[in-house]
Motif scaffolding. Structure first.
Motif, short mmCIF file in Angstrom:
data_model
loop_
_atom_site.label_atom_id
_atom_site.label_comp_id
_atom_site.label_asym_id
_atom_site.label_seq_id
_atom_site.Cartn_x
_atom_site.Cartn_y
_atom_site.Cartn_z
N ALA A 129 0.82 -1.21 0.00
CA ALA A 129 0.00 0.00 0.00
C ALA A 129 0.86 1.26 0.00
N ARG A 130 2.00 1.21 0.70
CA ARG A 130 2.84 2.40 0.83
C ARG A 130 3.79 2.57 -0.36
N PHE A 131 4.34 1.49 -0.86
CA PHE A 131 5.33 1.56 -1.95
C PHE A 131 4.94 0.57 -3.05
N LYS A 132 3.99 0.96 -3.87
CA LYS A 132 3.49 0.05 -4.90
C LYS A 132 4.54 -0.22 -5.95
N ASN A 133 5.08 0.83 -6.54
CA ASN A 133 6.12 0.69 -7.57
C ASN A 133 7.16 1.76 -7.29
N MET A 134 8.23 1.36 -6.63
CA MET A 134 9.18 2.35 -6.13
C MET A 134 9.85 3.13 -7.26
N SER A 135 10.25 2.45 -8.32
CA SER A 135 10.92 3.15 -9.42
C SER A 135 10.00 4.18 -10.05
N GLU A 136 8.73 3.80 -10.22
CA GLU A 136 7.77 4.75 -10.77
C GLU A 136 7.51 5.89 -9.80
N GLN A 137 7.50 5.57 -8.51
CA GLN A 137 7.28 6.59 -7.49
C GLN A 137 8.43 7.60 -7.46
N VAL A 138 9.65 7.12 -7.68
CA VAL A 138 10.81 8.01 -7.74
C VAL A 138 10.64 9.01 -8.88
N LEU A 139 10.22 8.52 -10.04
CA LEU A 139 10.04 9.39 -11.21
C LEU A 139 8.92 10.41 -10.96
N GLN A 140 7.82 9.95 -10.35
CA GLN A 140 6.71 10.85 -10.08
C GLN A 140 7.11 11.95 -9.10
N ASP A 141 7.81 11.58 -8.03
CA ASP A 141 8.24 12.58 -7.05
C ASP A 141 9.25 13.55 -7.65
N LYS A 142 10.08 13.05 -8.55
CA LYS A 142 11.04 13.95 -9.21
C LYS A 142 10.32 14.92 -10.13
N ASP A 143 9.28 14.45 -10.82
CA ASP A 143 8.49 15.34 -11.68
C ASP A 143 7.83 16.45 -10.85
N LYS A 144 7.30 16.07 -9.69
CA LYS A 144 6.69 17.07 -8.81
C LYS A 144 7.71 18.11 -8.38
N MET A 145 8.89 17.64 -8.00
CA MET A 145 9.94 18.55 -7.55
C MET A 145 10.38 19.47 -8.69
N ASP A 146 10.58 18.90 -9.88
CA ASP A 146 11.00 19.70 -11.03
C ASP A 146 9.95 20.74 -11.40
N SER A 147 8.68 20.34 -11.38
CA SER A 147 7.60 21.27 -11.74
C SER A 147 7.53 22.44 -10.76
N ALA A 148 7.66 22.12 -9.47
CA ALA A 148 7.61 23.18 -8.46
C ALA A 148 8.80 24.13 -8.61
N GLN A 149 9.97 23.59 -8.91
CA GLN A 149 11.15 24.44 -9.06
C GLN A 149 11.07 25.29 -10.32
N LEU A 150 10.44 24.79 -11.36
CA LEU A 150 10.22 25.61 -12.56
C LEU A 150 9.27 26.77 -12.26
#
Length: 417
Positions: free
Chosen positions: A249-270
């Motif tokens: 429930a907490r970590f369904k797909n860790m590699s995909e979760q890493v990419l999603q969190d990075k996209d959020k971080m990049d979008s906020a920094q832009l």
């Protein structure tokens, strides 16, 4: 042509006659099943592109290396040069006529560095390694008797990392030599092979989550009745199942979760570039950075534990290296085929598991009389035995201090139940 027609007139053929009058390498294939394109040819090797489908293609190099070590150097240079420009899965098969390790030879004159150092350098620079193999280890013999016999591993099936990434379930089988002085090699690719569910693995990073101990306590405090050992085992199973469901429930797909969190971080920094004084956006950006750093660290934790690499520390973004190490180790550890006691080859997981259970049940689990017991023990290879003085130490009660010391020496990144 007459020999080829006798083999199969509908097949296609290639050889290196044009580069060597003796035609040391012949290659045959069924054009109805695959397409083969010649990339380059030399007196010691033929480089081919093999295409099964648009999604499945690789490079195959068939070698018959010269006996003279100076002549072999030209092939080593060719293999290294091709590796520097190749990005596809690659397999190299044939008689390399050179040792890779000193232990690859039995009998004859002592092994000297000149016998393996050039080939070893070629393997390292080309980033190739032995494909998982079974069957004969020593693939060549001089066919002599008594003290003059020499056995060596000269024939190999070698692949690059891209091969393992695409064909993780693959192996080489070195067959009995028959009337030849070499063992034939067959490479198998188990494309449709499906293993059972993976075993439970506990990852250290889970204990860093705030609600981890609540999950453990909740499962452990479930009432269980029975004798103390039954209670203990069932409680451990309850905790294991609780952790599995919580982790999913907490970590369904860790590699995909890493990419999603990075996209959020990049979008906020832009966005901060255009709204630099937006404090709410700044707080959200900090939150995304913390989440990304945490999940990225967790992914590296998992990869390192699974790869079992002990000499490299976390924190330097080694995730890709750990994943690649894991793929190579899993490829070598896969049991893809097994011969049973009747010399029948088994390739299905269920058949292999049943054979293992039957073998060890027969070896350790049955009631044997003294004669059968002696015969059974003779099948075991025991290179060394403990001394009689050590027997008393083995049957002494285990102390708490010994348990603590044993647990202390288990590595912190150890994966397992």
């Amino acid at each position: 042509m007459r020999i080829r027609n006798n083999i199969n007139p509908s097949w296609s053929y290639l050889d290196n006659d044009s580069s060597n009058n003796f035609g040391r390498i012949w290659i045959a294939w069924d054009p109805r099943l695959l397409q083969v394109n010649l990339l380059r040819s030399s007196p010691q090797a033929i480089f081919l592109e093999v295409v099964f489908s648009p999604m499945i293609n690789f490079v195959a190099t068939f070698v018959y290396v010269d006996n003279y070590y100076m002549t072999r150097n030209s092939l080593w240079a060719s293999i290294i040069a091709f590796a520097s420009i190749n990005t596809r899965p690659r397999v190299l098969l044939g008689d390399f006529n050179s040792l890779l390790y000193p232990s690859d030879k039995l009998g004859g004159s002592p092994v000297m560095p000149i016998h393996y150092q050039d080939f070893s350098r070629c393997v390292q620079l080309s980033q190739i390694f032995d494909l998982q193999f079974s069957g004969c280890f020593y693939t060549w013999t001089n066919c002599q008797l008594d003290g003059a016999v020499i056995r060596s591993k000269l024939d190999r099936g070698m692949v690059n990392l891209q091969w393992i990434q695409q064909f993780q379930l693959s192996k080489a089988d070195f067959l009995l030599p028959g009337i030849s002085d070499h063992s034939p090699c067959v490479v198998f690719i188990f494309e449709q092979r499906k293993h059972g569910p993976p075993p439970f693995r506990f990852y250290n990073f889970l204990s860093e989550e705030k609600d981890f101990m609540n999950v453990v306590r909740g499962a452990w405090n479930i009432t269980v009745r029975g004798n103390p050992m039954i209670v203990f085992v069932i409680k451990l199973k309850n905790v294991k199942h609780a952790i599995i469901h919580w982790k999913k429930a907490r970590f369904k797909n860790m590699s995909e979760q890493v990419l999603q969190d990075k996209d959020k971080m990049d979008s906020a920094q832009l966005l901060l570039q255009t709204h630099p004084l937006d404090f709410n956006l700044s707080r959200r950006e900090r939150k995304y950075v913390v989440e990304y750093v945490k999940i990225d660290k967790y992914e590296e934790f998992v990869a390192k534990q699974q790869s079992r690499i002990k000499w490299l520390d976390l924190g330097d973004s080694n995730t890709s290296f750990f994943h690649n190490s894991l793929k190579v180790r899993r490829s070598k550890n896969n049991i893809l085929s097994l011969y049973n006691s009747e010399n029948v080859k088994l390739e299905e997981d269920q058949d292999i598991a049943k054979e293992y259970i039957a073998y060890y049940s027969d070896l350790f689990g049955s009631d044997l009389n003294e004669e059968d017991n002696s015969t059974s023990l003779s099948r075991l290879r025991i290179d060394a035995c403990i001394q009689q003085d050590d027997v008393e130490d083995l049957i002494k009660p285990v102390t708490r201090e010994e348990v603590v010391v044993a647990l202390h020496y288990i590595g912190s990144s150890k994966v397992g139940p």
